[in-house]
Write a protein that holds these residues in place. Structure first.
Motif, PDB file in Angstrom:
ATOM      1  N   GLY A  45       0.861  -1.173   0.000  1.00 52.90           N
ATOM      2  CA  GLY A  45       0.000   0.000   0.000  1.00 52.90           C
ATOM      3  C   GLY A  45       0.897   1.223   0.000  1.00 52.90           C
ATOM      4  O   GLY A  45       1.793   1.351  -0.798  1.00 52.90           O
ATOM      5  N   GLY A  46       0.732   2.106   0.950  1.00 46.02           N
ATOM      6  CA  GLY A  46       1.592   3.273   1.035  1.00 46.02           C
ATOM      7  C   GLY A  46       2.607   3.163   2.153  1.00 46.02           C
ATOM      8  O   GLY A  46       3.197   4.154   2.552  1.00 46.02           O
ATOM      9  N   ARG A  47       2.813   1.957   2.669  1.00 47.81           N
ATOM     10  CA  ARG A  47       3.653   1.782   3.853  1.00 47.81           C
ATOM     11  C   ARG A  47       4.807   0.830   3.566  1.00 47.81           C
ATOM     12  O   ARG A  47       4.619  -0.223   2.964  1.00 47.81           O
ATOM     13  N   TRP A  48       6.011   1.200   4.010  1.00 48.55           N
ATOM     14  CA  TRP A  48       7.164   0.316   3.904  1.00 48.55           C
ATOM     15  C   TRP A  48       7.175  -0.647   5.082  1.00 48.55           C
ATOM     16  O   TRP A  48       6.934  -0.238   6.221  1.00 48.55           O
ATOM     17  N   VAL A  49       7.436  -1.917   4.808  1.00 43.20           N
ATOM     18  CA  VAL A  49       7.621  -2.914   5.861  1.00 43.20           C
ATOM     19  C   VAL A  49       8.912  -3.670   5.577  1.00 43.20           C
ATOM     20  O   VAL A  49       9.321  -3.823   4.428  1.00 43.20           O
ATOM     21  N   ILE A  50       9.555  -4.113   6.638  1.00 44.94           N
ATOM     22  CA  ILE A  50      10.824  -4.829   6.522  1.00 44.94           C
ATOM     23  C   ILE A  50      10.609  -6.236   7.070  1.00 44.94           C
ATOM     24  O   ILE A  50      10.359  -6.399   8.268  1.00 44.94           O
ATOM     25  N   PRO A  51      10.665  -7.262   6.208  1.00 41.99           N
ATOM     26  CA  PRO A  51      10.502  -8.637   6.696  1.00 41.99           C
ATOM     27  C   PRO A  51      11.599  -8.960   7.715  1.00 41.99           C
ATOM     28  O   PRO A  51      12.785  -8.736   7.458  1.00 41.99           O
ATOM     29  N   LYS A  52      11.202  -9.460   8.871  1.00 37.46           N
ATOM     30  CA  LYS A  52      12.147  -9.708   9.961  1.00 37.46           C
ATOM     31  C   LYS A  52      13.277 -10.645   9.554  1.00 37.46           C
ATOM     32  O   LYS A  52      14.449 -10.358   9.783  1.00 37.46           O
ATOM     33  N   LYS A  53      12.934 -11.775   8.950  1.00 38.32           N
ATOM     34  CA  LYS A  53      13.967 -12.757   8.611  1.00 38.32           C
ATOM     35  C   LYS A  53      14.961 -12.182   7.611  1.00 38.32           C
ATOM     36  O   LYS A  53      16.165 -12.305   7.788  1.00 38.32           O
ATOM     37  N   ARG A  54      14.450 -11.540   6.560  1.00 35.99           N
ATOM     38  CA  ARG A  54      15.353 -10.949   5.558  1.00 35.99           C
ATOM     39  C   ARG A  54      16.211  -9.854   6.168  1.00 35.99           C
ATOM     40  O   ARG A  54      17.386  -9.720   5.836  1.00 35.99           O
TER      41      ARG A  54
END
Length: 93
Positions: free
Chosen positions: A64-73
């Motif tokens: 959407g309009g939000r950045w997320v950072i996958p924990k494992k990666r």
């Protein structure tokens, strides 16, 4: 007219000065970090962290309009970067 009496603690709660500050709850089962959480983990400003995310330095996805950072990666990336730094510094000893 009397005012209600409110008891205030006489001393602030004691916390060990070297106690770790928790950023994420221990039983947090979320799969991603927010950019703000990663900025705190890396001790970077929020603006610098967003710049690294947009440049692709920190593995992230825009949902959407939000950045997320996958924990494992993120943790794999951080471990790899740390190992590369250790190997590079061995040549300076």
């Amino acid at each position: 007219m009397q005012r209600p009496v409110v008891s205030l603690p006489t001393q602030p709660p004691t916390v060990a000065p070297d106690a770790p500050r928790r950023i994420v709850r221990l039983n947090d089962n979320r799969a991603v970090y927010s950019v703000r959480e990663v900025a705190r983990l890396l001790s970077l400003s929020l603006g610098s962290t967003y710049a690294l995310v947009r440049e692709g330095e920190i593995p992230a996805r825009k949902l959407g309009g939000r950045w997320v950072i996958p924990k494992k990666r993120f943790h794999d990336w951080l471990n790899e970067a740390t190992e590369q730094d250790n190997r590079a510094s061995e040549g300076w000893a």
